[in-house]
Scaffold this motif. Structure first.
Motif, PDB file in Angstrom:
ATOM      1  N   UNK A  64       0.814  -1.181   0.007  1.00 50.38           N
ATOM      2  CA  UNK A  64      -0.148   0.104  -0.069  1.00 50.38           C
ATOM      3  C   UNK A  64       0.876   1.380  -0.070  1.00 50.38           C
ATOM      4  N   UNK A  65       2.193   1.128   0.265  1.00 45.32           N
ATOM      5  CA  UNK A  65       2.939   2.243   0.372  1.00 45.32           C
ATOM      6  C   UNK A  65       3.430   2.578  -0.958  1.00 45.32           C
ATOM      7  N   UNK A  66       3.019   1.737  -1.878  1.00 48.86           N
ATOM      8  CA  UNK A  66       3.447   1.910  -3.411  1.00 48.86           C
ATOM      9  C   UNK A  66       2.075   2.322  -3.810  1.00 48.86           C
ATOM     10  N   UNK A  67       1.072   1.353  -3.655  1.00 44.44           N
ATOM     11  CA  UNK A  67      -0.330   1.598  -4.215  1.00 44.44           C
ATOM     12  C   UNK A  67      -1.108   2.766  -4.078  1.00 44.44           C
ATOM     13  N   UNK A  71      -2.341   4.892  -7.070  1.00 45.73           N
ATOM     14  CA  UNK A  71      -3.655   5.295  -7.312  1.00 45.73           C
ATOM     15  C   UNK A  71      -4.227   6.595  -7.112  1.00 45.73           C
ATOM     16  N   UNK A  72      -3.739   7.180  -6.217  1.00 51.33           N
ATOM     17  CA  UNK A  72      -3.985   8.898  -5.833  1.00 51.33           C
ATOM     18  C   UNK A  72      -3.500   9.486  -7.383  1.00 51.33           C
ATOM     19  N   UNK A  73      -2.367   9.579  -7.762  1.00 50.63           N
ATOM     20  CA  UNK A  73      -1.806  10.203  -8.800  1.00 50.63           C
ATOM     21  C   UNK A  73      -2.564  10.148 -10.239  1.00 50.63           C
ATOM     22  N   UNK A  74      -2.903   8.435 -10.216  1.00 51.47           N
ATOM     23  CA  UNK A  74      -3.513   8.245 -11.541  1.00 51.47           C
ATOM     24  C   UNK A  74      -5.005   8.652 -11.341  1.00 51.47           C
ATOM     25  N   UNK A  99       4.327  14.240 -15.479  1.00 57.40           N
ATOM     26  CA  UNK A  99       5.631  14.626 -15.628  1.00 57.40           C
ATOM     27  C   UNK A  99       5.703  15.829 -14.618  1.00 57.40           C
ATOM     28  N   UNK A 100       4.746  16.532 -14.364  1.00 60.25           N
ATOM     29  CA  UNK A 100       4.874  17.549 -13.111  1.00 60.25           C
ATOM     30  C   UNK A 100       4.371  17.042 -11.795  1.00 60.25           C
ATOM     31  N   UNK A 101       3.351  16.401 -11.852  1.00 61.58           N
ATOM     32  CA  UNK A 101       2.846  15.881 -10.427  1.00 61.58           C
ATOM     33  C   UNK A 101       3.650  14.665  -9.740  1.00 61.58           C
ATOM     34  N   UNK A 150       7.187   4.147  -7.720  1.00 64.42           N
ATOM     35  CA  UNK A 150       5.661   4.780  -8.083  1.00 64.42           C
ATOM     36  C   UNK A 150       5.674   5.306  -9.270  1.00 64.42           C
ATOM     37  N   UNK A 151       6.960   6.400  -9.598  1.00 69.45           N
ATOM     38  CA  UNK A 151       7.015   6.884 -10.761  1.00 69.45           C
ATOM     39  C   UNK A 151       7.253   5.746 -12.148  1.00 69.45           C
TER      40      UNK A 151
END
Length: 288
Positions: A64-67, A71-74, A99-101, A150-151
């Motif tokens: 969940x530290x990755x998901x 999920x939020x950025x997506x 590329x910004x967020x 994450x990126x």
């Protein structure tokens, strides 16, 4: 002869071997080597502790530290993609926004985690084998690896499901992430001291960071900002980080305003200042 004349005294103990001056460099080298490996073991243990405690009560743990950020950025990317069809650069607003967020959120998360290093590991810092430097390095290493994962998931996912017409340059992407790590570590190290030394600084910093999302060139490019605001925004290091990431994905985007010297110079200077303050006052902060 003395033993025969004074039998009650018994045999004299053998003299202790005297340390020669030639042995001193070898002894110092062994001590430094032992301390270095002890520090590496402490950092490794703190990283494992971080993995276990990150969402440790949730099913899935470190997953969940990755998901969660993925999920939020997506979700934010998809929402803003519906409202903005034509990005300033390229053809895909989803990739332009990502590329910004992505570097911006990486900075926010890492700087916040590094800032809380002493408070998070305060119970362990009472042991001689664990130092505040170990706590800082462990959090920097752990969050660097997490944010890279994450990126990678976000950029690969967008490229796989959308036509982005980008040409990622991995050497420029690596420089962009190095800029993120340096500036996030710098702000985090300074705030690690400031949060512990001044109780009012943490809420003040939270207020100051509210508008940073809007002035980091996430929704627009630096070149479109009119004067004199362009000169003012240039001093925001995140503008350089976002610009570096965009020209890494869009070869046609020049990004001439990006300054490696400014970002790395500012970051290393703040790290040096933060470490100087922590070395001087870390015992007082631990006991407060």
């Amino acid at each position: 002869m003395s033993d025969i004349l004074n039998p009650s005294e018994g045999p004299r103990p053998a003299p202790l071997p005297q340390r020669r001056d030639d042995d001193r460099p070898r002894v110092l080298k062994e001590v430094r080597k032992h301390r270095r490996f002890a520090s590496l073991r402490a950092i490794g243990a703190l990283v494992l502790r971080e993995m276990q405690t990150s969402h440790g009560r949730s099913s899935g743990g470190y997953f969940w530290a990755i998901a969660e950020p993925v999920g939020g950025i997506t979700l934010l990317t998809l929402i803003f993609s519906m409202g903005f069809r034509a990005p300033p650069v390229g053809t895909s607003f989803a990739m332009f926004y990502a590329t910004g967020v992505v570097p911006f959120m990486a900075y926010l998360d890492m700087s916040g985690k590094v800032a809380g290093s002493i408070n998070y590991s305060k119970s362990l810092l009472s042991y001689p084998a664990v130092t505040f430097m170990d706590a800082l390095l462990a959090r920097i290493a752990f969050n660097t690896v997490t944010q890279i994962m994450v990126a990678t998931l976000i950029f690969v996912g967008i490229s796989s499901f959308m036509e982005t017409r980008t040409d990622p340059q991995f050497d420029l992407i690596a420089i962009g992430f190095a800029m993120v790590v340096v500036i996030a570590s710098a702000i985090g190290t300074m705030n690690c001291f400031m949060f512990a030394a001044f109780s009012w600084w943490q809420p003040m910093w939270s207020i100051l960071m509210r508008p940073i999302f809007l002035v980091s060139c996430i929704f627009f490019i630096f070149d479109d900002i009119p004067q004199p605001y362009q000169d003012w925004l240039w001093w925001n290091p995140l503008v350089h980080v976002v610009g570096q990431m965009r020209r890494a994905f869009y070869p046609s985007y020049a990004g001439d305003y990006v300054s490696y010297l400014y970002v790395f110079g500012l970051g290393l200077g703040l790290i040096a200042l933060g470490l100087t303050l922590l070395i001087r006052y870390h015992r007082d902060l631990q006991n407060s």
